[in-house]
Write an enzyme that holds these catalytic residues in place. Structure first.
Site: not given
Ligand SMILES: O=c1ccn([C@@H]2O[C@H](COP(=O)(O)OP(=O)(O)O[C@H]3O[C@H](CO)[C@@H](O)[C@H](O)[C@H]3O)[C@@H](O)[C@H]2O)c(=O)[nH]1
Length: 465
Positions: A16, A115, A365-366, A369, A385-386
């Site tokens: 966040h 946020d 974010n994933s 990406e 919300e996934q």
């Molecule tokens: O091994 C890893 C795992 C994650 N990441 C990074 O960590 C971030 C993960 O973000 P996201 O994909 O959004 O997952 P969450 O951390 O689970 O995100 C939370 O926040 C998001 C944005 O609000 C929501 O969509 C999700 O449901 C909520 O779980 C990304 O930038 C990834 O690139 C890494 O670099 N390496």
């Protein structure tokens, strides 16, 4: 003369903090006449190491101010992770007020951007006479869902409703109600969700990390409602804004060196975000399924049923390798796959030419990406919300396949092997990949100098006097 400030308030936790600061970086790179002061709440003894390392990478025009950490006891009684994150801000309000007051007394501050889980800080916009915005680091669909939540509440929880009947959020494809995060009025966090939804009427606008071509009909529906004066929350799609390469933890070179040795688009990257975990049974099925698929894989492994909030809010994780099925590593290691514990450089992995698919929990974010790198997805939502994001990818955009779970909500190994093969070599996979490639071009265009997201941001900034 000193540049005017934008005050930015994230909520606690790496995921966040990073999105709103990436937004701030983009804002300042396009509009260098401003500077940003970021007031950062945290939980526990201090800010996590990854957040601290990230802060070291910020440009000098972003000034981070660490607020005194909130005690864990203040947040842990809540079952819902979203509510825990929200409470980190609520308990920091006196410090936020103090810092804002001090900033406003010594500099010109034009806007406050918070946020979505820091909405409590919006109360200071009137007090300090600031324009105010929510930064929703998520899809426009999620904004729609918040704005439509009262109507949905009546539809979803009416006594005569057929649970199989699909629901329609304006502009979006029909969706099964099981893909919404709350299944009953007593679900943990639901009451707070409705309260949060009310807050979307307060700011001057909401920035969403999305772009027109990704969610055209949802964005158009939101704008129509404004034009027809049915709602007053203005949506500003400013994405895709993704991490610009910060890794922050280990395993980097091992993953990238291994990928260098693989064929183009041959590897499935498997990761469930910063906090997602599977049950031990599900982890076993995934291991056997990947093995059976015969496809190459790079798996970021977490221990089963690790409390998601441990990693969000600064907890330590267990060693995950011991939870793999016996012999799995010996059979697959290096030849078929690479398993790395806890964390990997995701942005670089998705940008590597050997990566051809992403088993993804659909954290936004994933998702972005993957989209910006044109990597098609196996959508495996876990919480928050996934599932709604998974519907955007699989049903609306058709750039993902979604494995089916059995009656016990387990995705069995045969199904995992099937979707892995389908995505990587199947007929449907070819079409999915083509669509994802063209979406990635649209994503690139959205943030070019004359792209729609760049123009939208410029329109907002033009009002900051
Ligand atoms: O091994 C890893 C795992 C994650 N990441 C990074 O960590 C971030 C993960 O973000 P996201 O994909 O959004 O997952 P969450 O951390 O689970 O995100 C939370 O926040 C998001 C944005 O609000 C929501 O969509 C999700 O449901 C909520 O779980 C990304 O930038 C990834 O690139 C890494 O670099 N390496």
């Amino acid at each position: 003369m000193e540049k005017p400030h934008i005050a930015v308030v994230p909520s606690a936790g790496f995921t966040h903090l990073v999105p709103i600061l990436e937004f701030s970086k983009r804002l300042l790179s396009l509009h260098p006449r401003f500077q940003v002061t970021c007031l950062i709440p945290s939980v526990g003894s201090s800010l996590s190491t990854s957040s601290q390392s990230y802060l070291q990478t910020l440009p000098p025009t972003i000034h981070p101010i660490l607020l005194p950490p909130v005690s864990k006891e203040h947040v842990q009684a809540e079952q819902s992770l979203a509510v825990q994150i929200e409470l980190s801000v609520t308990h920091s309000l006196p410090h936020i007020k103090q810092e804002l007051s001090s900033l406003c007394s010594r500099a010109r501050v034009v806007a406050l951007v918070v946020d979505v889980f820091a909405h409590d800080a919006l109360q200071f916009a009137t007090e300090f006479n600031l324009l105010s915005y929510i930064y929703l680091p998520q899809a426009a669909l999620i904004l729609s869902w918040y704005l439509y939540s009262q109507e949905l509440d009546e539809i979803l929880f009416s006594e005569n409703r057929d649970p199989e009947e699909s629901i329609e959020i304006p502009g979006f494809v029909p969706m099964h109600s099981r893909d919404l995060p709350f299944q009953s009025r007593s679900s943990p966090g639901y009451r707070k969700f409705l309260e949060r939804a009310e807050k979307f009427h307060l700011p001057d606008g909401v920035f969403v990390n999305s772009f027109h071509e990704m969610e055209a009909s949802t964005i158009n529906a939101l704008r129509d409602e404004i034009r027809q004066k049915k709602r007053k929350t203005v949506v500003y799609p400013v994405g895709p804004i993704t991490q610009s390469g910060f890794n922050g933890r280990e395993n980097g070179s091992e993953c990238l060196n291994w990928l260098d040795e693989q064929e183009p688009e041959s590897v499935l990257y498997v990761s469930f975000g910063s906090g997602g975990t599977l049950s031990q049974d599900q982890l076993n099925e995934l291991a056997f399924g990947l093995e059976q698929s015969g496809k190459k894989f790079l798996w970021v492994l977490r221990p089963p049923n690790n409390i998601a909030s441990a990693s969000y809010l600064g907890g330590e994780a267990d060693d995950p390798m011991r939870f793999l099925p016996r012999g799995f590593l010996e059979r697959t290691s290096k030849k078929q796959g690479l398993v790395v514990p806890l964390w990997a450089p995701q942005v670089q992995i998705l940008g590597h030419s050997s990566t051809g698919g992403f088993v993804c929990h659909c954290g936004w974010n994933s998702v972005l990406e993957s989209v910006t790198n044109g990597v098609p997805v196996i959508a495996w939502p876990l919480f928050a919300e996934q599932s709604m994001n998974a519907v955007i990818l699989s049903d609306a955009l058709k750039v993902a396949v979604r494995p089916k779970a059995n009656d016990s909500r387990l995705v069995e190994r045969e199904e995992i092997a099937r979707v892995a093969r389908e995505l990587m070599d199947g007929k449907e996979g070819i079409e999915i990949r083509k669509r994802m490639k063209s979406l990635s071009i649209a994503a690139e265009n959205a943030i070019k100098e004359d792209g729609p997201s760049t123009k939208t941001l410029a329109e907002v900034v033009a009002t900051w006097k």
